[in-house]
Design an enzyme around this catalytic site. Structure first.
Site, PDB file in Angstrom:
ATOM      1  N   ASP A 199       1.161 -14.487  -8.122  1.00  0.00           N
ATOM      2  CA  ASP A 199       0.769 -12.822  -7.897  1.00  0.00           C
ATOM      3  C   ASP A 199       0.050 -12.488  -9.435  1.00  0.00           C
ATOM      4  OD1 ASP A 199       0.483 -10.182  -7.468  1.00  0.00           O
ATOM      5  OD2 ASP A 199       2.734  -9.870  -6.697  1.00  0.00           O
ATOM      6  N   HIS A 370       5.138  -5.286  -7.503  1.00  0.00           N
ATOM      7  CA  HIS A 370       4.826  -6.592  -8.080  1.00  0.00           C
ATOM      8  C   HIS A 370       5.076  -6.851  -9.511  1.00  0.00           C
ATOM      9  CE1 HIS A 370       1.575  -7.163  -4.729  1.00  0.00           C
ATOM     10  NE2 HIS A 370       1.506  -5.717  -4.880  1.00  0.00           N
TER      11      HIS A 370
END
Lengths: 559, 559
Positions: A199, A370
């Protein structure tokens, strides 16, 4: 030693079919000999210039062309950009879908809407569990994210282990459930990881993403400070932990919870059915019951934190909500940050709410889902991958991930910043891009999938900027004379009622065009139309610096 | 004492005609008996839903209706949102314009484009100077902002002094010119200020806006670290001090400067003519000469820092620039932050540039031009105004200014958060909103001013979402029978070539509608059209969940 050498030759192909040009539309195929497995199958939301498009799905021609190889889908978590395209893709590829419980519940909701529930094989997987399929073994590993039940995948292949993080962050103190399973990542790293797909959303951000605990603190503080006001909290429907938190705070402060917005109602229903949200008895009430309680006893949880025009909060803000009106004193918490592109819409809603006398709060009320740079570095330290493939982000994010991987010791030649459609082949001996498959965007507009393309969009752009002018001429089939018109009709062009003179001029220009053609014995309709278009375009640009779409329509009359 | 008491009765009206609902379109009238003066006259840029609109100007009906009272315009600085509407408004109001030298130069540029240069009286004012006009004396006071020569105005009226800050920040160490004239503000405050109208853009931001020195430091550092790369710097054309800084840094590091973008060229020309930019000899070169120099000897200064599709940098990014191609190694500095709403466009350009191998830098390369909370507090301390009117901002910014004013000791009842069109009447005894005048937005589209309104925009919205379908039917004038069509044409709807079946269905629906009307002896064309629209709308929504604009066109044929 022999076995090891053999493994060194084995080659695995990684083929991202979306998700590398912008955030959204995540889907990646992993191919080993005659097996393909696919990780995630998401949509993306349309860009500003994709007029009228509702959503964008990946082109899976490569999978359809290799139908017999495709064994199944593995889904990392239940966000739209990871599950949203499943119902479209499963129509062409009837293979099983593997996911953890909540993700599975959200997928079921989608399949039900598309009448695919019966047809589709599904399996719920637990964290720590592995699935053997084709030449692969896929292991689900617990992570943290802004939706419960998120997973990383360790894909065990004959060529080595590929770790795909999904969307993740490291939360040592999540409010509900366990922290990310760092020990397992360490274990995998110890044994050797061929490739890491990680990610990249926050790869440009230094530091560590704050824990969900921060938000809990803010909520507690806000509820304690504003005991006499009605509270309205807007957040992402899918953020079930956040919703749980709001419900818990409401319960603690003796308030009832009203839930607003279709997706919020849907997700809360599923999450509570599956045990991911626990609602204390008599805490949630229907909106109709709200009138029986004083403001200080109410919390409204609502969609619309991104300023979406049709969402419940936006309707409250612009006074078009059926049952809820904003009043002075209302405290409205945005438990979210605007996704890039939504800043202005969110700002508009905030201004509207403030004008109605509400207090709007948006500081320390949200944390990202995130991982930031320090978290990413930790993952590199634990996993020590041979190859790195940055995923989930725009190009600038992928490049930031690349830089980080280099700083953590990966050689630049072992980092692959891919584009959708690239076929990356990896073995322990070498990695390289060996080909390219189709990886377009397919537009969904209403019920139509792929029937709107670039030409249609280009027309919509012209129409949106300047409107259109239709010129209708009736021509006698036999002697080629004008017997009706030219009539001129416009839409989206000017206030016609106040533009009599202009419309007359336009009619004259069209008339002269047609006559010019007739006098020159041009009877090819295409040529007449082109002449009208050219003359009209020139006139309008000269006269008013505008370029509406000009549509000549010629009617052939048999009289 | 008598005189003082007399003054207490005098009443001044403050009438903002724009600028209070969003950032942009600043214009405020000050009215005392038979004199009106106007401060600023700006445009705003269109919102996302104002399709095809180029810019938005204020409705100055109130000024036109009181033409004989209007004495002149006073302009605080040369940004579009303060000067942009002048050429439109001066067409109806031929009064003099007062501004400092650079502002005046930029206004002249606009007037020249609109052929108004000869007709318009203009006067250049120096900081510290006052202009007597009607019942007013207007004093120009030096401030700092992201454009040189910015002014606050002290408007001396019989009812008291009104200070209008314009857009400002406090820069103790500006790179060029003097810091803001704080002593003068203190002097005004000492004597008594009736009302303060203050820039609210950054009223939500704590702290102090950084000095331009910070940017200078970053530039020096970047140029020193990247001695072998070509440098490209994107910034606002109007930020002449920033441009000067780039030129100075280039000169210091022995680089030549290439200027790109029409507005950049224009502004630099004017600024250097007027002495606001000093260009060392042989430093600026034409783009054609660039090939004679190595990359390390070049700096390109360009427009496009907001991701504007037509600007020079965007063209370089998407390879449509005539002469400049981005190469690996290029260092591109964004000396700006995205204005809300432009985030995605900027992001797109950054990604495109990165994909070409360029390094993109946007940290510490810009400082805001607007005062943050600590600066605003300083102004309150110096000026100690009786009344406060927050200006320049969206509602949330104005409310933040209100809160700040309260914290600094102004009673809430003496703070007026106005809306455009409000007539605020102030005297030393009391202040209140006593009326409302027209204050609409007027759309400019190409050369048309005000000929595009809500209906036209609504049509454009429908067209942009779903395109249109035109149904053409020829009807016999005498017996009311269909003798041509229905023919169906569409634009922005679907790929017609692949939708034969759909188009057939649509034609049939239209045919049945017309026949239904004829069978029911409906010969009113309006009714036939409405029937076609309804039937078609229903069919299309059911069939494909879309709502294109349906335009029935009936041709009456005399045969």
């Amino acid at each position: 030693m022999k076995e090891k050498n053999e493994n060194n030759d084995k080659k695995i192909k990684i083929i991202p079919l979306g998700g590398l040009e912008k955030i959204g539309m995540n889907i990646t195929a992993f191919e080993y000999e005659d097996s393909i497995i696919v990780v995630d199958c998401g949509i993306s939301f349309p860009e500003d210039d994709m007029l009228g498009i509702d959503l964008v799905i990946p082109d899976v021609s490569y999978l359809v062309d290799n139908k017999e190889k495709v064994k199944g889908f593995f889904i990392t978590h239940g966000h739209e950009d990871h599950i949203g395209a499943l119902p479209y893709v499963l129509k062409d590829l009837n293979v099983p879908v593997y996911a953890t419980k909540l993700t599975h519940g959200l997928i079921e909701l989608k399949l039900k809407e598309h009448n695919l529930l019966k047809k589709t094989k599904r399996k719920i997987v637990k964290h720590g569990q592995s699935i053997n399929l084709g030449g692969f073994r896929v292991e689900f590993i617990k992570t943290n994210h802004s939706i419960a039940d998120a997973s990383a995948l360790a894909i065990h292949t004959p060529a080595g282990v590929i770790v795909h993080t999904g969307d993740f962050k490291i939360d040592y103190t999540p409010l509900f459930g366990d922290p990310i399973d760092l020990q397992r990542f360490a274990g995998l790293g110890k044994k050797g990881v061929l490739a890491l797909m990680m990610d990249s959303t926050n790869a440009q951000r230094p530091g560590f993403t704050m824990s969900e605990k921060l938000v809990a603190k803010t909520f507690n503080h806000l509820f304690a400070e504003n005991k006499t006001n009605r509270m309205i909290v807007a957040t992402f429907a899918s953020n079930v932990d956040r919703v749980q938190q709001i419900i818990n705070t409401a319960f603690e402060f003796g308030r009832k919870v009203v839930i607003q917005g279709r997706s919020m109602v849907n997700v809360i229903n599923i999450a509570s059915e599956l045990g991911y949200i626990k609602i204390p008895e008599n805490t949630v009430i229907e909106v109709e019951q709200m009138k029986n309680y004083q403001d200080e006893k109410i919390v409204i949880v609502t969609t619309g934190s991104q300023g979406e025009a049709m969402a419940a909060l936006s309707r409250m803000a612009d006074s078009t909500h059926k049952t809820i009106s904003i009043k002075p004193g209302d405290h409205i918490i945005f438990s979210s940050t605007p996704i890039p592109g939504n800043e202005k819409a969110v700002s508009k809603v905030i201004n509207e709410l403030s004008m109605k006398g509400a207090t709007v709060i948006y500081q320390d009320t949200h944390v990202s889902g995130h991982a930031c740079q320090e978290e990413l570095k930790l993952m590199y330290s634990l996993l020590r991958p041979q190859y790195v493939i940055p995923v989930h982000g725009e190009y600038k994010h992928l490049k930031a991930q690349e830089k980080l991987a280099q700083e953590m010791g990966t050689d630049k030649s072992n980092i692959f910043v891919l584009q959708s459609g690239n076929v990356l082949q990896l073995s322990k001996e070498q990695g390289s891009i060996i080909g390219q498959v189709k990886a377009n965007e397919i537009f969904v507009d209403g019920l139509g999938v792929g029937d709107v393309g670039n030409i249609v969009i280009r027309d919509r752009l012209v129409l949106s900027e300047n409107g259109l002018i239709i010129v209708v001429v009736g021509i006698d089939k036999h002697n080629n004379q004008i017997i009706s018109g030219p009539d001129v009709v416009s839409r989206g062009f000017v206030y016609v009622r106040e533009a009599d003179e202009l419309m007359n001029k336009i009619r004259n220009v069209a008339g002269r065009s047609v006559e010019k053609c007739i006098n020159n014995n041009i009877s090819n309709w295409g040529k007449i139309k082109a002449t009208i278009k050219d003359d009209m375009g020139e006139f309008l640009w000269k006269e008013m610096k505008r370029s509406p779409l000009v549509m000549p329509i010629i009617i052939e009359i048999n009289r």
